[in-house]
Design a protein around this motif. Sequence first.
Motif, PDB file in Angstrom:
ATOM      1  N   ILE A 252       0.455  -1.050   0.045  1.00  0.00           N
ATOM      2  CA  ILE A 252      -0.103   0.001   0.151  1.00  0.00           C
ATOM      3  C   ILE A 252       0.860   1.321  -0.041  1.00  0.00           C
ATOM      4  O   ILE A 252       0.547   2.492  -1.072  1.00  0.00           O
ATOM      5  CB  ILE A 252      -0.817  -0.380   1.457  1.00  0.00           C
ATOM      6  N   ARG A 253       2.008   1.482   0.825  1.00  0.00           N
ATOM      7  CA  ARG A 253       2.777   2.581   0.700  1.00  0.00           C
ATOM      8  C   ARG A 253       3.467   2.935  -0.588  1.00  0.00           C
ATOM      9  O   ARG A 253       3.279   4.076  -0.485  1.00  0.00           O
ATOM     10  CB  ARG A 253       4.255   1.997   1.953  1.00  0.00           C
ATOM     11  N   THR A 254       3.657   1.843  -1.196  1.00  0.00           N
ATOM     12  CA  THR A 254       4.089   1.986  -2.714  1.00  0.00           C
ATOM     13  C   THR A 254       3.382   2.473  -3.739  1.00  0.00           C
ATOM     14  O   THR A 254       4.085   2.351  -4.415  1.00  0.00           O
ATOM     15  CB  THR A 254       5.475   1.062  -2.840  1.00  0.00           C
ATOM     16  N   ASP A 312      -4.013  -7.412  -9.851  1.00  0.00           N
ATOM     17  CA  ASP A 312      -2.471  -7.786  -9.842  1.00  0.00           C
ATOM     18  C   ASP A 312      -2.143  -7.534  -8.095  1.00  0.00           C
ATOM     19  O   ASP A 312      -1.780  -8.592  -8.279  1.00  0.00           O
ATOM     20  CB  ASP A 312      -2.164  -7.165 -11.105  1.00  0.00           C
ATOM     21  N   ALA A 313      -2.593  -6.844  -7.753  1.00  0.00           N
ATOM     22  CA  ALA A 313      -1.650  -6.746  -6.384  1.00  0.00           C
ATOM     23  C   ALA A 313      -2.381  -7.648  -5.485  1.00  0.00           C
ATOM     24  O   ALA A 313      -1.756  -7.344  -4.456  1.00  0.00           O
ATOM     25  CB  ALA A 313      -1.570  -5.072  -6.466  1.00  0.00           C
ATOM     26  N   GLY A 314      -3.282  -8.254  -5.551  1.00  0.00           N
ATOM     27  CA  GLY A 314      -4.133  -8.833  -4.990  1.00  0.00           C
ATOM     28  C   GLY A 314      -4.719  -8.085  -3.936  1.00  0.00           C
ATOM     29  O   GLY A 314      -5.403  -8.374  -2.630  1.00  0.00           O
ATOM     30  N   LEU A 315      -4.875  -6.958  -4.092  1.00  0.00           N
ATOM     31  CA  LEU A 315      -5.853  -6.455  -3.165  1.00  0.00           C
ATOM     32  C   LEU A 315      -7.320  -5.902  -3.000  1.00  0.00           C
ATOM     33  O   LEU A 315      -8.162  -5.696  -2.545  1.00  0.00           O
ATOM     34  CB  LEU A 315      -5.407  -5.189  -3.332  1.00  0.00           C
ATOM     35  N   ILE A 316      -7.594  -6.373  -4.602  1.00  0.00           N
ATOM     36  CA  ILE A 316      -8.966  -6.433  -4.893  1.00  0.00           C
ATOM     37  C   ILE A 316      -9.796  -7.441  -6.441  1.00  0.00           C
ATOM     38  O   ILE A 316      -8.409  -7.952  -6.347  1.00  0.00           O
ATOM     39  CB  ILE A 316      -9.850  -5.314  -5.359  1.00  0.00           C
ATOM     40  N   THR A 317     -10.969  -7.917  -5.886  1.00  0.00           N
ATOM     41  CA  THR A 317     -10.885  -9.213  -7.148  1.00  0.00           C
ATOM     42  C   THR A 317     -12.121  -8.658  -7.780  1.00  0.00           C
ATOM     43  O   THR A 317     -13.129  -8.330  -7.486  1.00  0.00           O
ATOM     44  CB  THR A 317     -11.648 -10.601  -6.081  1.00  0.00           C
ATOM     45  N   THR A 318     -12.137  -8.437  -8.857  1.00  0.00           N
ATOM     46  CA  THR A 318     -13.150  -8.786  -9.725  1.00  0.00           C
ATOM     47  C   THR A 318     -13.607  -9.479 -10.749  1.00  0.00           C
ATOM     48  O   THR A 318     -12.831 -10.492 -11.367  1.00  0.00           O
ATOM     49  CB  THR A 318     -12.675  -7.288 -10.267  1.00  0.00           C
ATOM     50  N   THR A 319     -15.053  -9.306 -11.113  1.00  0.00           N
ATOM     51  CA  THR A 319     -15.779 -10.471 -11.973  1.00  0.00           C
ATOM     52  C   THR A 319     -16.444  -9.616 -12.206  1.00  0.00           C
ATOM     53  O   THR A 319     -17.123  -8.604 -12.774  1.00  0.00           O
ATOM     54  CB  THR A 319     -16.181 -11.415 -11.210  1.00  0.00           C
ATOM     55  N   THR A 329     -20.385  -4.456 -16.482  1.00  0.00           N
ATOM     56  CA  THR A 329     -19.371  -4.276 -15.815  1.00  0.00           C
ATOM     57  C   THR A 329     -18.277  -5.142 -14.866  1.00  0.00           C
ATOM     58  O   THR A 329     -18.787  -6.268 -14.831  1.00  0.00           O
ATOM     59  CB  THR A 329     -19.699  -2.671 -14.308  1.00  0.00           C
ATOM     60  N   ARG A 330     -17.264  -4.035 -13.992  1.00  0.00           N
ATOM     61  CA  ARG A 330     -17.161  -5.713 -13.326  1.00  0.00           C
ATOM     62  C   ARG A 330     -17.304  -5.157 -11.492  1.00  0.00           C
ATOM     63  O   ARG A 330     -17.637  -4.148 -10.941  1.00  0.00           O
ATOM     64  CB  ARG A 330     -15.252  -4.689 -13.320  1.00  0.00           C
ATOM     65  N   TYR A 331     -17.681  -6.489 -10.831  1.00  0.00           N
ATOM     66  CA  TYR A 331     -17.582  -6.816  -9.660  1.00  0.00           C
ATOM     67  C   TYR A 331     -17.260  -6.560  -9.021  1.00  0.00           C
ATOM     68  O   TYR A 331     -15.594  -7.112  -9.302  1.00  0.00           O
ATOM     69  CB  TYR A 331     -19.524  -7.889  -9.390  1.00  0.00           C
ATOM     70  N   ILE A 332     -17.085  -5.548  -8.205  1.00  0.00           N
ATOM     71  CA  ILE A 332     -15.624  -5.302  -7.275  1.00  0.00           C
ATOM     72  C   ILE A 332     -15.906  -5.336  -5.636  1.00  0.00           C
ATOM     73  O   ILE A 332     -16.513  -5.211  -5.042  1.00  0.00           O
ATOM     74  CB  ILE A 332     -14.655  -3.482  -7.501  1.00  0.00           C
ATOM     75  N   GLN A 333     -14.572  -6.526  -5.252  1.00  0.00           N
ATOM     76  CA  GLN A 333     -14.768  -6.482  -3.433  1.00  0.00           C
ATOM     77  C   GLN A 333     -13.318  -6.158  -3.557  1.00  0.00           C
ATOM     78  O   GLN A 333     -12.621  -7.071  -3.627  1.00  0.00           O
ATOM     79  CB  GLN A 333     -14.916  -8.206  -3.892  1.00  0.00           C
ATOM     80  N   LEU A 334     -13.475  -5.786  -2.162  1.00  0.00           N
ATOM     81  CA  LEU A 334     -11.989  -5.715  -1.729  1.00  0.00           C
ATOM     82  C   LEU A 334     -11.751  -7.121  -0.661  1.00  0.00           C
ATOM     83  O   LEU A 334     -13.073  -8.016  -0.548  1.00  0.00           O
ATOM     84  CB  LEU A 334     -12.106  -4.640  -0.507  1.00  0.00           C
ATOM     85  N   ASN A 335     -10.259  -7.302  -0.530  1.00  0.00           N
ATOM     86  CA  ASN A 335      -9.707  -8.375   0.101  1.00  0.00           C
ATOM     87  C   ASN A 335     -10.312  -8.222   1.617  1.00  0.00           C
ATOM     88  O   ASN A 335     -10.728  -7.393   1.627  1.00  0.00           O
ATOM     89  CB  ASN A 335      -8.702  -8.886  -0.555  1.00  0.00           C
ATOM     90  N   GLU A 336      -9.954  -9.146   2.165  1.00  0.00           N
ATOM     91  CA  GLU A 336     -10.499  -9.413   3.155  1.00  0.00           C
ATOM     92  C   GLU A 336     -10.250  -8.767   4.525  1.00  0.00           C
ATOM     93  O   GLU A 336     -10.052  -8.303   5.536  1.00  0.00           O
ATOM     94  CB  GLU A 336     -10.469 -11.026   4.065  1.00  0.00           C
ATOM     95  N   LYS A 337      -8.713  -7.713   3.732  1.00  0.00           N
ATOM     96  CA  LYS A 337      -8.015  -7.009   4.473  1.00  0.00           C
ATOM     97  C   LYS A 337      -8.671  -5.605   5.074  1.00  0.00           C
ATOM     98  O   LYS A 337      -7.241  -4.710   5.429  1.00  0.00           O
ATOM     99  CB  LYS A 337      -6.519  -7.570   4.322  1.00  0.00           C
TER     100      LYS A 337
END
Length: 391
Positions: A252-254, A312-319, A329-337
């Motif tokens: 996240i920082r970078t 790609d960074a694994g922070l969200i998943t989209t379908t 459109t894309r359904y977007i979900q944040l990852n569990e963190k």
Amino acid sequence: MVEALSSIMRNSRPSNLLLYGKTGTGKSSITQYVMSKLAEKAPDSILSCYLNCQTFDSPYSILINVAKSVSGNDNIPPSGWPLDRVYTELSSKIEKSKKYLVIILDEIDKLVEKNGGDSLYVILKAADESKGAKTSIIGITNDTSFTEKLDSRVKSRLNQESIVFPPYNASELKDILEPRVKGILAENAIEEPALNLCAAIGAQEHGDARKAIDLMRIAIELAIRDDKEIVTTEHVYRSRDRLETDVLKETIRTLPTHTKIVIMGCIAASEMNKTNMITGEIYANYKDICHDMKIPPVSSRRVSDLLSDLEDAGLITTTIRSLGRYGRTRYIQLNEKEKEMKKYLMEDEEMGNFEASTKSIQTRFGNYEANNTNLDKILTAADEGSEAEIS
DNA sequence: CCTCCACCGGAAAGCCGGGTCA
DNA sequence: TGACCCGGCTTTCCGGTGGAGG
């Protein structure tokens, strides 16, 4: 590998090599080890150049860095020259050095991903056509489907020989860990179960030795901090948690500013109890936050790319979902963190007034809901045929 | 069966900041 | 100083597209 490269000793050009294997299976370290041994045996006839394509990801920067390692002095500037000039300069240098040059391209898939197969072709061609044909290339990748993405002319040149590095299993990992620990710690300073656990976790992570070693290192650090004489499984578990948060925090920082704001947009949306966010909503949130932070927003097209980066960074998943009449459109979900992500973003000095932004979105969203209920009333009225209401 | 939404994602081009060179 | 080079980021343009609803 030795078999393939030993042809240098017989004064003939070694074939190009392609190494496959998951992360932490020893591809890079074995390559570097073999190269150093070769250099010991034949210091006058071999020259190697190791480049990670994540850092050097264009034909230009790769050729330049190869040229630098061929002749220590760097009379080639880091930018400014046209590519073909670098190219000719490099081949003359190789010719002059009278040595065999082995170029090691780590994470070679990144190069192709960013620049397409052509960039690799340029480099392979430079190697093949170097005077006296004394250059060969070792490509390293963890993407097993890598060659499928290449066109045939590149494939045939690169894939002359390939070696697969299988993942380590738990007992192999233990063999790797044990001798490393022995030198630094007192006898029995690490519980047998703790060692086994490290190996087991490493094996679970696709046999990643690097991960297992990191895990052990941090577990030892934690034990020292606790003033304990013995490293236990408890330390290993804590070490695993630490590693995970460290990675997330660093990711996240970078991140570039706009990408951070896009995540904020996602978080803001999910805090409004949205489970399935779509690109449009995120973009609206994103623009609101930009407005509050007084940063000019980028286009929706760009945000769409940023969302792909986040995936790609694994922070969200989209379908990608099609909502029929209501578009695709894309359904977007944040990852569990999510909570941690928010915390790190808030700590980010760049994102100082995030709290304020979230609030402003929530109020805006409130209004939007209100408008919607009005719209509902109107539509119901329309259904009932009351013309006055419709107008 | 057709329409049409709300995006997706490729291609091309511009801008900027880093640089070289004559 | 102006003509170039490269890479990264961004915008503009535009041809798709899956499937609900007419």
